[in-house]
Design an enzyme around this catalytic site. Structure first.
Site, PDB file in Angstrom:
ATOM      1  N   ASP A  81      10.879 -14.175  -3.684  1.00  0.00           N
ATOM      2  CA  ASP A  81      11.466 -12.912  -3.209  1.00  0.00           C
ATOM      3  C   ASP A  81      11.694 -12.981  -1.693  1.00  0.00           C
ATOM      4  OD1 ASP A  81      12.174 -10.198  -3.475  1.00  0.00           O
ATOM      5  OD2 ASP A  81      10.142  -9.519  -3.006  1.00  0.00           O
ATOM      6  N   HIS A 211      16.172  -3.303  -5.052  1.00  0.00           N
ATOM      7  CA  HIS A 211      14.943  -3.494  -4.269  1.00  0.00           C
ATOM      8  C   HIS A 211      14.407  -2.133  -3.840  1.00  0.00           C
ATOM      9  CE1 HIS A 211      14.802  -7.916  -3.367  1.00  0.00           C
ATOM     10  NE2 HIS A 211      15.946  -7.806  -4.029  1.00  0.00           N
ATOM     11  N   ALA A 213      12.264  -0.201  -5.139  1.00  0.00           N
ATOM     12  CA  ALA A 213      12.421   0.748  -6.252  1.00  0.00           C
ATOM     13  C   ALA A 213      11.157   1.545  -6.567  1.00  0.00           C
ATOM     14  CB  ALA A 213      12.891   0.020  -7.500  1.00  0.00           C
ATOM     15  N   SER A 214      10.052   1.230  -5.910  1.00  0.00           N
ATOM     16  CA  SER A 214       8.854   2.046  -6.136  1.00  0.00           C
ATOM     17  C   SER A 214       9.158   3.487  -5.770  1.00  0.00           C
ATOM     18  CB  SER A 214       7.684   1.546  -5.282  1.00  0.00           C
ATOM     19  OG  SER A 214       7.185   0.337  -5.788  1.00  0.00           O
ATOM     20  N   ASN A 233      12.935  -4.462  -8.505  1.00  0.00           N
ATOM     21  CA  ASN A 233      11.778  -4.993  -7.776  1.00  0.00           C
ATOM     22  C   ASN A 233      10.742  -3.901  -7.497  1.00  0.00           C
ATOM     23  OD1 ASN A 233      13.457  -7.226  -7.639  1.00  0.00           O
ATOM     24  ND2 ASN A 233      12.789  -7.749  -5.581  1.00  0.00           N
ATOM     25  N   ASP A 235       6.795  -3.494  -5.934  1.00  0.00           N
ATOM     26  CA  ASP A 235       5.603  -3.996  -5.266  1.00  0.00           C
ATOM     27  C   ASP A 235       4.667  -2.829  -4.927  1.00  0.00           C
ATOM     28  OD1 ASP A 235       3.705  -5.232  -3.739  1.00  0.00           O
ATOM     29  OD2 ASP A 235       5.074  -6.233  -2.388  1.00  0.00           O
ATOM     30  N   THR A 236       5.204  -1.862  -4.156  1.00  0.00           N
ATOM     31  CA  THR A 236       4.346  -0.807  -3.591  1.00  0.00           C
ATOM     32  C   THR A 236       3.558  -0.034  -4.652  1.00  0.00           C
ATOM     33  OG1 THR A 236       5.839  -0.624  -1.722  1.00  0.00           O
ATOM     34  CG2 THR A 236       4.391   1.240  -2.117  1.00  0.00           C
TER      35      THR A 236
HETATM   36  O1  G3H Z   1      10.155  -6.404  -0.535  1.00  0.00           O
HETATM   37  C1  G3H Z   1       9.154  -6.964  -0.121  1.00  0.00           C
HETATM   38  C2  G3H Z   1       7.906  -6.987  -0.882  1.00  0.00           C
HETATM   39  O2  G3H Z   1       7.392  -5.702  -1.051  1.00  0.00           O
HETATM   40  C3  G3H Z   1       6.956  -7.933  -0.250  1.00  0.00           C
HETATM   41  O3  G3H Z   1       6.323  -7.398   0.846  1.00  0.00           O
HETATM   42  O4  G3H Z   1       6.509  -9.046   2.705  1.00  0.00           O
HETATM   43  O5  G3H Z   1       4.599  -7.421   2.587  1.00  0.00           O
HETATM   44  O6  G3H Z   1       4.731  -9.342   1.012  1.00  0.00           O
HETATM   45  P1  G3H Z   1       5.497  -8.350   1.858  1.00  0.00           P
HETATM   46  P1  13P Z   2       8.869  -1.443  -3.168  1.00  0.00           P
HETATM   47  O1  13P Z   2       8.269  -1.583  -1.811  1.00  0.00           O
HETATM   48  O2  13P Z   2       9.636  -0.164  -3.297  1.00  0.00           O
HETATM   49  O3  13P Z   2       7.909  -1.648  -4.264  1.00  0.00           O
HETATM   50  O4  13P Z   2       9.983  -2.611  -3.288  1.00  0.00           O
HETATM   51  C1  13P Z   2       9.587  -3.925  -3.583  1.00  0.00           C
HETATM   52  C2  13P Z   2      10.676  -4.909  -3.364  1.00  0.00           C
HETATM   53  O5  13P Z   2      11.842  -4.601  -3.215  1.00  0.00           O
HETATM   54  C3  13P Z   2      10.290  -6.328  -3.353  1.00  0.00           C
HETATM   55  O6  13P Z   2      11.362  -7.172  -3.108  1.00  0.00           O
HETATM   56 ZN    ZN Z   3      12.799  -6.264  -1.795  1.00  0.00          ZN
END
Ligand code: G3H
Ligand code: 13P
Ligand code: ZN
Length: 290
Positions: A81, A211, A213-214, A233, A235-236
């Site tokens: 990613d 991206h 999308a949380s 995507n 993550d959050t």
């Molecule tokens: O879009 C990015 C992801 O949420 C990854 O975040 O660079 O803090 O690992 P990070």
């Molecule tokens: P969020 O921070 O909204 O979860 O997005 C994650 C993301 O786009 C990772 O590439």
């Molecule tokens: Zn992203």
């Protein structure tokens, strides 16, 4: 089972449902995500950012995910990613990631095309897919008003030119979302330009990636999917579930010193958060793979 991302797109996906691309940084997050996919019985994409690779190491992350994916009861594709470092993306592809995202959209259009083409040529020779990015997907630190943000959104014509020039396999665009926690704690609203998704899809006909999308509401996710988003995507939301559960677990077991017992509810919380997303995205099985 460990699966090439292209297998996930053998069937009829675009317009019907989306695969989640879940970020992972460690064993417990990965275990929770895979448990969710197994419980719902659907394929997923597991991804690592450059930050995750810096934290745990490229080979460590790849081998950990691949080992667990091989044993999993559902297809799992591995993806890199937000790669700014093209050499690291190439190393990851050589290791076996079946997909890698080049994140050079902050550069000029010409430089983004040049760097993306370099990665696509390398990746396609290795049999891997590349996710390109066009338009500037914001981070928490880039928060601006919706009208100012308009300038950062993907221009559909530019997206078409970029795809034609680079031959990427999937495309990340800026449709108005923002990375990180800012839209989860009420400081700002997540905004998704659904018409723009359709305009871009009609021109590029590639699986589009949403991206940041949380926190995007379920009804907006449904419209995004109907208009061409096929990878989402997240993550959050998993990070929040993880951290809350960890705090609670330590409070609930103040005498416990066995990290495996402390982490058990954390894995469960990540799993439950991921299940919610799989249901919202209506992720389905690929018949030929199951
Ligand atoms: O879009 C990015 C992801 O949420 C990854 O975040 O660079 O803090 O690992 P990070
Ligand atoms: P969020 O921070 O909204 O979860 O997005 C994650 C993301 O786009 C990772 O590439
Ligand atoms: Zn992203």
């Amino acid at each position: 089972m460990l699966t090439h991302i292209k297998e996930l797109f053998q069937g009829d996906v675009v317009g019907k449902f989306a695969y989640p691309a879940f970020n992972t940084i460690n064993l417990e997050t990965t275990l929770g995500i895979i448990a969710a996919a197994e419980e719902v019985g659907v394929p997923i994409i597991l991804e690592t950012s450059e930050g995750a690779i810096k934290y745990a190491g490229l080979t460590t992350m790849f081998e950990m995910m691949a080992t667990l994916a091989v044993k999993a009861k559902v297809p799992i594709a591995l993806h890199m990613d937000h790669g700014k470092d093209v050499e690291q993306l190439k190393q990851g592809i050589e290791l076996g990631y079946s997909s890698a995202m080049i994140d050079h959209s902050q550069s000029t259009f010409e430089d983004n095309v040049r760097d993306t083409k370099e990665l696509v040529e390398f990746a396609h020779a290795e049999g891997a897919w590349v996710q390109g990015e066009i338009g500037k997907i914001r981070g928490t630190e880039d928060w601006v008003s919706v009208s100012e943000a308009g300038a950062l959104l993907t221009d559909p014509e530019e997206a078409e030119l970029y795809v034609e020039a680079t031959k990427v396999d999937t495309l990340a665009c800026s449709f108005g979302t923002v990375h990180g926690i800012i839209k989860m704690n009420g400081e700002a609203e997540a905004h998704v330009d659904v018409n723009r998704i359709k305009e871009v899809y009609d021109r590029v006909k590639l699986p589009l990636v949403l991206h940041g999308a949380s926190g995007v509401p379920e009804e907006v996710i449904a419209q995004a999917i109907a208009n061409g988003i096929a990878i989402i995507n997240i993550d959050t939301e998993l990070r929040i579930a993880y951290s809350k559960a960890l705090r609670q677990s330590l409070l609930d077991q103040p005498q416990e010193v066995d990290p495996r017992k402390i982490m058990k509810p954390v894995i469960e919380a990540v799993k439950n958060a991921a299940i919610i997303k799989l249901k919202q995205f209506k992720t389905q099985k690929i018949v030929s793979l199951n």
